[in-house]
Design an enzyme around this catalytic site. Structure first.
Site, mmCIF file in Angstrom:
data_model
loop_
_atom_site.group_PDB
_atom_site.id
_atom_site.type_symbol
_atom_site.label_atom_id
_atom_site.label_comp_id
_atom_site.label_asym_id
_atom_site.label_seq_id
_atom_site.Cartn_x
_atom_site.Cartn_y
_atom_site.Cartn_z
ATOM 1 N N ARG A 1 0.849 -1.187 0.000
ATOM 2 C CA ARG A 1 0.000 0.000 0.000
ATOM 3 C C ARG A 1 0.887 1.241 0.000
ATOM 4 N NH1 ARG A 1 -3.364 -2.840 -1.478
ATOM 5 N NH2 ARG A 1 -5.446 -3.282 -0.623
ATOM 6 N N GLU B 1 -4.905 7.212 -4.819
ATOM 7 C CA GLU B 1 -5.140 6.503 -6.077
ATOM 8 C C GLU B 1 -6.571 6.732 -6.555
ATOM 9 O OE1 GLU B 1 -2.036 2.821 -5.239
ATOM 10 O OE2 GLU B 1 -4.194 2.498 -5.006
ATOM 11 N N HIS C 1 -1.072 0.437 -9.922
ATOM 12 C CA HIS C 1 -1.831 -0.515 -9.087
ATOM 13 C C HIS C 1 -2.348 -1.660 -9.964
ATOM 14 C CE1 HIS C 1 -4.002 -0.778 -4.995
ATOM 15 N NE2 HIS C 1 -3.969 -1.978 -5.556
#
Length: 312
Positions: A233, A262, A285
């Site tokens: 993360r 994000e 991601h």
């Protein structure tokens, strides 16, 4: 029984949703949903399937028919869990759906950084290979993984999958103690291991104990050729400190698949730095996005619905 998917686009348009249709009387699909659209779309829903849309207390209290929330991911931070429990709404998430996909992506980052791929690709594009006085370029010192130590933070299914793949390259594997629980963990702490790491790979959740786990102090203790990879993360590393360490030659490479915000609507220093001659990789991601992993999200969600119906 009616189910509503609020953000199906987050799974891609190549995923088969028919297993979900078979479990409910009606399945209503929305590609994306804005906060102000949630109430209307969920008023007559028994089940909501959601990835990142926020379901807060005020919204849940306005949905008397809602009985089950299926999160199409592992994290449930977008759900007011306390409110759901108080209102008698069951919440089910999915785990370990993308283990092989994320492990593969992690090894891709490690291999690319070890071979200084970002730097050599830049050199080739700039014509430096064609100008070399001999047959190859030796501008950047690479890292042979065999015999090198990979330190992993996070010893769950994912961390162990990464360890298994890295072992095929002859790497020595060391798992660090769980951050925040070092005294009760027989494994060495990350602080003890950091100076021995040739590669550091992060696969832990973001908690108070792991927020900026990789900070200036730890970065200063790393080997100058060491690689840092974060597929966990954003904010598990201090991204700005890591970038400065890379720029100053304190670490050998940095690869991240996650950022603190994000999508990064306002940009980010790491994205800006991709224009610099650095051994740096930033991916969007995307470690989890193999078709197999995304379809597995559906399969596990079907299991969650069946399990809920069997006790309901």
């Amino acid at each position: 029984m009616k189910a509503v998917i609020l953000d199906a686009a987050t799974l891609g348009d190549d995923i088969d949703l028919s297993p979900l249709r078979a479990e409910v009387d009606e399945l209503q699909i929305h590609s994306l949903t804005m906060p102000e659209e949630c109430r209307e779309r969920l008023l007559d829903a028994d089940i909501v399937l959601v990835n990142k849309v926020v379901l807060n207390e005020a919204l849940l209290a306005d949905l008397p028919r809602l009985k089950l929330i299926c999160v199409l991911a592992t994290g449930t931070n977008n759900i007011d869990m306390a409110a759901a429990e108080r209102l008698g709404i069951t919440v089910r998430n999915v785990t370990a759906y993308g283990t092989e996909s994320v492990a593969q992506h992690t090894l891709m980052l490690i291999l690319a950084l070890a071979n200084r791929l970002p730097l050599y690709q830049r050199d080739v594009a700039a014509g430096q290979w064609g100008q070399s006085p001999f047959f190859c370029l030796l501008s950047h010192r690479t890292l042979q993984l065999s015999g090198k130590r990979l330190v992993i933070v996070g010893s769950g299914v994912l961390g162990n999958a990464v360890a298994r793949l890295a072992g095929a390259f002859g790497m020595e594997i060391a798992f660090a103690a769980r951050p925040g629980n070092e005294e009760a963990d027989e494994r060495p702490s990350l602080k003890e291991l950091i100076a021995t790491a040739d590669v550091l790979s992060l696969h832990c959740p973001l908690t108070e104990a792991t927020h900026h786990l990789i900070d200036d102090t730890l970065l200063n203790d790393m080997k100058r050729d060491a690689l840092l990879v974060n597929c966990a993360r954003g904010n598990v590393i201090d991204e700005i400190a890591a970038l400065e360490a890379l720029r100053n030659g304190k670490i050998g490479g940095l690869g991240v698949d996650v950022l603190p915000q994000e999508p990064p609507r306002q940009g980010h220093a790491l994205i800006d730095a991709l224009g610099e001659p650095l051994n740096l990789i930033v991916t969007p991601h995307s470690a989890w996005i193999s078709p197999e992993a995304r379809q597995n999200v559906i399969a596990l969600t079907v299991e969650n619905i069946r399990s809920w119906k069997s006790v309901g």
